[in-house]
Write an enzyme that holds these catalytic residues in place. Structure first.
Site, PDB file in Angstrom:
ATOM      1  N   ASP A 198       0.826  -1.204   0.000  1.00 10.28           N
ATOM      2  CA  ASP A 198       0.000   0.000   0.000  1.00 10.28           C
ATOM      3  C   ASP A 198       0.865   1.261   0.000  1.00 10.28           C
ATOM      4  O   ASP A 198       1.849   1.354   0.735  1.00 10.28           O
ATOM      5  CB  ASP A 198      -0.852  -0.047   1.283  1.00 10.28           C
ATOM      6  CG  ASP A 198      -1.919   1.023   1.341  1.00 10.28           C
ATOM      7  OD1 ASP A 198      -2.722   1.086   0.403  1.00 10.28           O
ATOM      8  OD2 ASP A 198      -1.944   1.779   2.327  1.00 10.28           O
ATOM      9  N   GLU A 240       1.737  -0.205  -4.977  1.00 12.56           N
ATOM     10  CA  GLU A 240       0.891   0.915  -5.381  1.00 12.56           C
ATOM     11  C   GLU A 240       1.785   2.143  -5.492  1.00 12.56           C
ATOM     12  O   GLU A 240       2.161   2.738  -4.483  1.00 12.56           O
ATOM     13  CB  GLU A 240      -0.210   1.149  -4.335  1.00 12.56           C
ATOM     14  CG  GLU A 240      -1.191   2.211  -4.770  1.00 12.56           C
ATOM     15  CD  GLU A 240      -2.043   2.778  -3.637  1.00 12.56           C
ATOM     16  OE1 GLU A 240      -3.084   3.365  -3.932  1.00 12.56           O
ATOM     17  OE2 GLU A 240      -1.662   2.664  -2.463  1.00 12.56           O
TER      18      GLU A 240
HETATM   19  O1  TEU Z   1      -4.267   4.290  -1.131  1.00 16.51           O
HETATM   20  C1  TEU Z   1      -3.170   5.152  -1.081  1.00 16.51           C
HETATM   21  C2  TEU Z   1      -3.114   6.116  -2.137  1.00 16.51           C
HETATM   22  O2  TEU Z   1      -2.050   6.592  -2.381  1.00 16.51           O
HETATM   23  C3  TEU Z   1      -4.351   6.443  -2.914  1.00 16.51           C
HETATM   24  O3  TEU Z   1      -5.410   6.735  -2.107  1.00 16.51           O
HETATM   25  C4  TEU Z   1      -4.052   7.617  -3.772  1.00 16.51           C
HETATM   26  O4  TEU Z   1      -4.105   8.745  -2.983  1.00 16.51           O
HETATM   27  C5  TEU Z   1      -5.077   7.714  -4.870  1.00 16.51           C
HETATM   28  O5  TEU Z   1      -4.966   6.572  -5.677  1.00 16.51           O
HETATM   29  C6  TEU Z   1      -4.852   8.943  -5.743  1.00 16.51           C
HETATM   30  O6  TEU Z   1      -3.609   8.936  -6.346  1.00 16.51           O
HETATM   31  C7  TEU Z   1      -4.174   3.193  -0.318  1.00 16.51           C
HETATM   32  C8  TEU Z   1      -5.406   2.330  -0.397  1.00 16.51           C
HETATM   33  O7  TEU Z   1      -5.597   1.869  -1.712  1.00 16.51           O
HETATM   34  C9  TEU Z   1      -6.599   3.100   0.109  1.00 16.51           C
HETATM   35  O8  TEU Z   1      -7.772   2.343   0.039  1.00 16.51           O
HETATM   36  C10 TEU Z   1      -6.315   3.524   1.546  1.00 16.51           C
HETATM   37  O9  TEU Z   1      -7.337   4.393   1.975  1.00 16.51           O
HETATM   38  C11 TEU Z   1      -4.982   4.262   1.664  1.00 16.51           C
HETATM   39  O10 TEU Z   1      -3.934   3.560   1.028  1.00 16.51           O
HETATM   40  C12 TEU Z   1      -4.585   4.415   3.109  1.00 16.51           C
HETATM   41  O11 TEU Z   1      -4.141   3.192   3.606  1.00 16.51           O
END
Ligand code: TEU
Length: 538
Positions: A198, A240
């Site tokens: 994540d 990610e």
């Molecule tokens: O998301 C992290 C993250 O970087 C995204 O929310 C990003 O901000 C978005 O794609 C726009 O670029 C992760 C998880 O996928 C999310 O569900 C969580 O809320 C977040 O981390 C916090 O753990």
């Protein structure tokens, strides 16, 4: 053995997949009963969204105990039963590794905030006042006010890149890094084949931390990968990393790829929506040309939707507006000023050819495709549900009012199923099983085809020169030669492209006659939103 090069990934949340005990919440026993469904669909790797103990203010991404299973989802025994059945059916399982932050309910944070002398104090990032240098910019505009919040019992500000209830861990602290390694080791010992990591750039970020970090952040990522490989040689880290192309490459590591094995292709995904909005393939072609070189043993993971908003943050304001106008004009469909909280079929007005073309395209991107549960039956969102959760409704197994997800009454569901065109009586697994022309059966064939074409994951990919409405890709690998052709426009089109080493092109995914190659030029007729997978025959 580099399974991730050609994996077909399927993301699901145990909580919304299948409920076995009738409490309205999905659980591991329910999931275990559905493993044969997943194996039959043909996916090769299940990605589990967080299933750990949580304060549940960010749908499980706020973990309060990394070594315990959310009791609503089952017991450790239930988890192990699931792993056993999944492994027996040949499925790999990866899980979210959320280590940028913990929940503020985690015992580390609870103890850290009590006193400056707490052994856990330095597990988090504290400052007496909001520093000038340090991260700026909230991830959830409108839902999150700042990245520093004053904690009265700590008497200091703590850093949180996400919600205030998600304090950032201090990556400069060696004991934190040790704890993260331990968690990884623990879950791999339970049989996981790796992790979806994540928020990687946030996790590695040291801005705002005063404590010196003895190793560079990327050396730390390298160290984690080496640890993963030591514990289990066939495990993978899928990160990610939503960053501009020039910054992505670093996350794969050195030439041999010694950091993340895989990166989600956020840029290709955003380009795809722009292309679909315009009816022109050029944004996707450009994005492929701009992709950094991927080390031989690493890969991109392609996707069209995930559990978060469809982020369009890397498009220009005008481009983003084009996508909003086409696929989410209502402000209620938009979120954080950058994305859409919708699933794909409703964005395309349910247009069956456009939906299939989009997924065929995604499966033909160089890399490994990643599906979000329910995409295989064309589920829609429920905009009545708050924020990002609109796309995280229960899996629709049958036509009943609770979609066969649970034996509980509809009012016991934590998230209501969609109404209208995407309600369970219109969109569900049971009725699509009975219908040979259904999206579900089409997906099964697409997945089988993709698995039989390892050249898409392994091969050299070339963007062929064709009209702007069409994307034609050629893959070459160990004597295997494949061309995929996708028409982004809503009218008939002809793809003409140079082929010097084949006399005809055989259709691998349809019933079209072979396309002839004359004077070293192939001519492929495509209907509106048509797509072809073609084998080069000498
Ligand atoms: O998301 C992290 C993250 O970087 C995204 O929310 C990003 O901000 C978005 O794609 C726009 O670029 C992760 C998880 O996928 C999310 O569900 C969580 O809320 C977040 O981390 C916090 O753990």
């Amino acid at each position: 053995d580099l399974w991730w090069k050609n994996a077909v990934i399927y993301c699901l949340d145990v909580q919304t997949f299948a409920d076995s005990d009738g409490d309205g919440v999905g659980d591991f026993n329910g999931l275990t009963e559905r493993v044969d469904y997943l194996a039959g669909l043909g996916v090769t790797c299940v990605w589990l969204m967080p299933f750990y103990c949580t304060a549940d203010l960010d749908d499980g991404y706020d973990i309060s105990d990394h070594y315990a299973i959310d009791p609503r989802l089952g017991t450790f025994g239930d988890f192990t039963e699931f792993m056993t059945v999944a492994t027996d059916r040949g499925l790999r399982v990866i899980a979210d590794l959320v280590v940028n932050h913990t929940s503020d309910q985690h015992r580390w944070f609870q103890q850290a905030r009590q006193s400056r002398d707490s052994e856990f104090r330095d597990f988090y990032v504290w400052q007496d006042s909001v520093p000038d240098s340090g991260p700026t910019g909230v991830v959830f505009p409108g839902k999150q006010e700042a990245v520093w919040t004053y904690d009265t019992s700590a008497g200091q500000y703590y850093l949180h890149r996400f919600y205030r209830h998600q304090p950032d861990l201090n990556v400069a602290e060696e004991r934190v890094r040790d704890e993260i390694r331990k968690m990884i080791g623990f879950w791999m010992a339970q049989g996981l084949s790796g992790f979806r990591v994540d928020a990687v750039p946030f996790f590695l970020e040291t801005a705002g931390i005063d404590q010196a970090m003895e190793l560079a952040p990327h050396d730390y990522l390298r160290d984690l990968r080496a640890f993963v490989d030591r514990r289990r040689g066939d495990a993978a880290l899928l990160g990610e990393v939503n960053l501009p192309a020039e910054q992505q490459r670093e996350f794969f590591g050195d030439e041999d790829g010694d950091e993340l094995n895989m990166l989600f292709d956020f840029l290709g995904m955003q380009a795809t929506y722009l292309a679909l909005a315009r009816g022109l393939a050029t944004p996707v072609a450009d994005s492929l040309r701009n992709r950094p070189d991927v080390p031989d043993e690493s890969a991109f993971a392609s996707f069209l939707r995930n559990h978060d908003e469809l982020t369009l943050d890397k498009l220009t304001d005008r481009e983003r507006q084009e996508v909003f106008d086409a696929f989410g004009p209502d402000p209620d469909m938009q979120i954080y000023g950058r994305g859409l909280r919708r699933r794909l079929p409703p964005m395309f007005g349910g247009h069956p050819h456009r939906i299939r073309m989009s997924f065929s395209l995604m499966f033909s991107m160089p890399g490994a495709p990643s599906l979000f549960y329910g995409e295989e039956i064309g589920m829609g969102e429920n905009l009545n549900i708050e924020g990002r959760l609109a796309v995280r409704t229960p899996m629709q197994w049958d036509a009943g009012p609770v979609a066969g997800f649970t034996s509980a009454p509809a009012d016991a569901l934590t998230r209501p199923v969609p109404e209208g065109d995407y309600s369970p009586d219109r969109v569900n697994v049971a009725s699509q099983r009975m219908d040979e022309t259904s999206l579900l059966n089409w997906f099964e064939r697409l997945i089988r085809l993709r698995k039989e074409l390892p050249e898409v994951g392994w091969g050299a990919c070339q963007v062929l020169d064709v009209d702007d409405e069409i994307l034609a890709l050629r893959f070459d690998w160990e004597g295997r030669r494949l061309v995929t052709v996708h028409n982004f426009s809503g009218h008939k089109a002809t793809a003409r492209f140079a082929i010097e080493d084949a006399s005809r092109l055989d259709d691998l995914f349809g019933t079209a006659k072979p396309a002839a190659v004359r004077k070293q030029t192939a001519r492929v007729e495509l209907p509106a939103y048509g797509y072809r997978w073609l084998r080069l025959v000498s």
